[in-house]
Structures are given as structure tokens and as C-alpha cells.
Design a protein around this motif. Sequence first.
Motif, PDB file in Angstrom:
ATOM      1  N   SER A  69       0.848  -1.198   0.000  1.00 28.85           N
ATOM      2  CA  SER A  69       0.000   0.000   0.000  1.00 28.85           C
ATOM      3  C   SER A  69       0.881   1.245   0.000  1.00 28.85           C
ATOM      4  O   SER A  69       2.056   1.202   0.381  1.00 28.85           O
ATOM      5  N   ASP A  70       0.305   2.366  -0.429  1.00 23.96           N
ATOM      6  CA  ASP A  70       1.025   3.644  -0.486  1.00 23.96           C
ATOM      7  C   ASP A  70      -0.013   4.736  -0.261  1.00 23.96           C
ATOM      8  O   ASP A  70      -0.786   5.077  -1.157  1.00 23.96           O
ATOM      9  N   ILE A  71      -0.044   5.291   0.950  1.00 26.27           N
ATOM     10  CA  ILE A  71      -1.169   6.130   1.389  1.00 26.27           C
ATOM     11  C   ILE A  71      -0.733   7.571   1.667  1.00 26.27           C
ATOM     12  O   ILE A  71       0.176   7.805   2.475  1.00 26.27           O
ATOM     13  N   TYR A  72      -1.402   8.511   1.012  1.00 27.73           N
ATOM     14  CA  TYR A  72      -1.138   9.927   1.255  1.00 27.73           C
ATOM     15  C   TYR A  72      -2.392  10.716   1.625  1.00 27.73           C
ATOM     16  O   TYR A  72      -2.287  11.819   2.158  1.00 27.73           O
ATOM     17  N   ASN A  73      -3.564  10.155   1.332  1.00 26.91           N
ATOM     18  CA  ASN A  73      -4.812  10.885   1.583  1.00 26.91           C
ATOM     19  C   ASN A  73      -5.965   9.899   1.713  1.00 26.91           C
ATOM     20  O   ASN A  73      -5.784   8.685   1.568  1.00 26.91           O
ATOM     21  N   LEU A  74      -7.157  10.418   1.952  1.00 27.45           N
ATOM     22  CA  LEU A  74      -8.325   9.550   2.126  1.00 27.45           C
ATOM     23  C   LEU A  74      -8.671   8.792   0.845  1.00 27.45           C
ATOM     24  O   LEU A  74      -9.134   7.656   0.899  1.00 27.45           O
ATOM     25  N   GLY A  75      -8.429   9.411  -0.297  1.00 24.79           N
ATOM     26  CA  GLY A  75      -8.689   8.725  -1.560  1.00 24.79           C
ATOM     27  C   GLY A  75      -7.871   7.445  -1.670  1.00 24.79           C
ATOM     28  O   GLY A  75      -8.368   6.403  -2.119  1.00 24.79           O
ATOM     29  N   ASP A  76      -6.616   7.519  -1.224  1.00 28.75           N
ATOM     30  CA  ASP A  76      -5.759   6.326  -1.216  1.00 28.75           C
ATOM     31  C   ASP A  76      -6.295   5.272  -0.247  1.00 28.75           C
ATOM     32  O   ASP A  76      -6.210   4.075  -0.512  1.00 28.75           O
ATOM     33  N   CYS A  77      -6.842   5.723   0.886  1.00 27.48           N
ATOM     34  CA  CYS A  77      -7.433   4.798   1.863  1.00 27.48           C
ATOM     35  C   CYS A  77      -8.605   4.048   1.253  1.00 27.48           C
ATOM     36  O   CYS A  77      -8.710   2.819   1.384  1.00 27.48           O
ATOM     37  N   TYR A  78      -9.475   4.787   0.580  1.00 28.51           N
ATOM     38  CA  TYR A  78     -10.635   4.154  -0.045  1.00 28.51           C
ATOM     39  C   TYR A  78     -10.189   3.148  -1.113  1.00 28.51           C
ATOM     40  O   TYR A  78     -10.766   2.062  -1.229  1.00 28.51           O
ATOM     41  N   GLU A  79      -9.173   3.516  -1.874  1.00 30.96           N
ATOM     42  CA  GLU A  79      -8.657   2.619  -2.911  1.00 30.96           C
ATOM     43  C   GLU A  79      -8.127   1.328  -2.289  1.00 30.96           C
ATOM     44  O   GLU A  79      -8.378   0.228  -2.802  1.00 30.96           O
TER      45      GLU A  79
END
Length: 258
Positions: A101-111
Motif C-alpha cells: 500500500s502507499d497512502i497519502y490521503n483519504l482517496g488512497d485509503c478508499y482505494e
Amino acid sequence: MKDQLQREFHLKNTPKRIVSLVPSQTELLVDLGLEHSIVGVTKFCVHPKHLRLSKKVVGGTKQINLQKIKDLKPDIILCNKEENTKEMIEELEAMAPIHVSDIYNLGDCYELIEMYGEIFQVEREASELISNIQKERETFQLQIKATEKQRVAYFIWKNPWMVAASDNFIDAMITEAGFLNAFKDKKRYPEIELEDVNLKEADYIFLSSEPFPFRQEHVLEFQLKFPEKVIKIVDGELFSWYGSRLLKSFNYFKNLQK
């Protein structure tokens, strides 16, 4: 399939034996109804509390016991670009498919939640979780719409002093919580001096409960140096965990704003 680094990996069937090397992702698996499929976790996978008693602990997030993981015969190993090392991931690739995983924002969390829904055949649970997080967020954002945003210095470490700046998930959550990041002009997690001009311009100083375990004694230390500022220990999990713990974040931010 592809992970969030656009790395390809191949699955013959729905994975039934999961090793998770990221605490927030471990909790996410449990909340998607996949606890029975988890066979290995890290010593930092503290939610839910009983998990480390019932699953094999294979090390931390930076250092692992490769043989323990190999013995578990995982169908998939779940990692994160920031929390796990590149060398670790390269060694694990010989054992099983790896999802990073590679998370920077909520959009990444949802993905990420959507990806887990597809990989583990729990699409309905994943969709419902995303919807519930979005509802919590929308309700909170409406509540703070007219609130004047205060500048926050968010400390994550002592000796050396380190803060969360831009280009990371904590920065996104500082914004989500209705604050301005006093170190927005810097990148990632810079080391700073307590004489830094950005710190002097901050209205609040937040001392995160993790990764460094800031305590009340550190609050007093800062209050002596910055008597005009609000100093507060904040729950680091609710600012940095990007799985199902997000369901708790916005209610926490509401109380923090008060």
C-alpha cells in the motif's frame, strides 16, 4: 492484480492465509470479516488486543523473522511502502505474492479498502466501510465549515525533534481535522530545532502518542518554553492509521476542535 505502487502480482485463488506487516491494515482485515484468514502479524498489531495471542507474531514492521513467515505458508503478504523496508519486501517476494500500500490521503485509503475487497472477495463489506467513513467525514466537515483554522505543529519524535510536514498521510489528516500544518512548506518528517520560525508561528503544538510515546512530562517541558501556546497530547492512531480506524477519527477531531 496491481498494488498501490502499480506492482503486478498474481493470485491463483482467493488468499486464505494472510500475513499482515502493517498494524492499521491488520485491523482493517479484521473489520472486513477476515480475522480467520490472518496467520501472521507484527508485535505492533495491537487492535484488536487479542490478535497477538491467537496469531503468529513474526517481528516488527522494520525487522521480521523470515523463517517464521515462510513456515506459515502465506498465500499473500500485506506491506506498506512507508512502514516496511524495500529490502524486506524484496526478500518476501520469494515466499508469496506481495501487496504494497502507499497512502497519502483519504482517496488512497478508499482505494486500498476497495483492493482488499476485491482480493479477499469481501466487496460488500469494503463498500459499506468506505460509505460509513465518508458519512463520518461529511458530517464533521459540515460542523467545522465556519471554524477559523488554527496552525498546528505536529511532533512525532524527540531526540531529535521531528514533525510531520507535507507529503504524508498525517498532513492530510491534520487538514481533515480542520487545522493548518505549520510545517506545510517542508517535506515528509523533517528534524527541527525548537527555535524554528514555523514552530513559533504555530497556535497549537500536538505531541503524538506514537511513534514516540509523548507523555505529560513532555507537555510541561513545552509549556515552559512556549507558555502562550496550547500544548496537547493527541492520539497518533487517529491521525495516522488509514484503515477502519478512520471510523473513529472524525468524532475524535470533533472533540479536539472543542
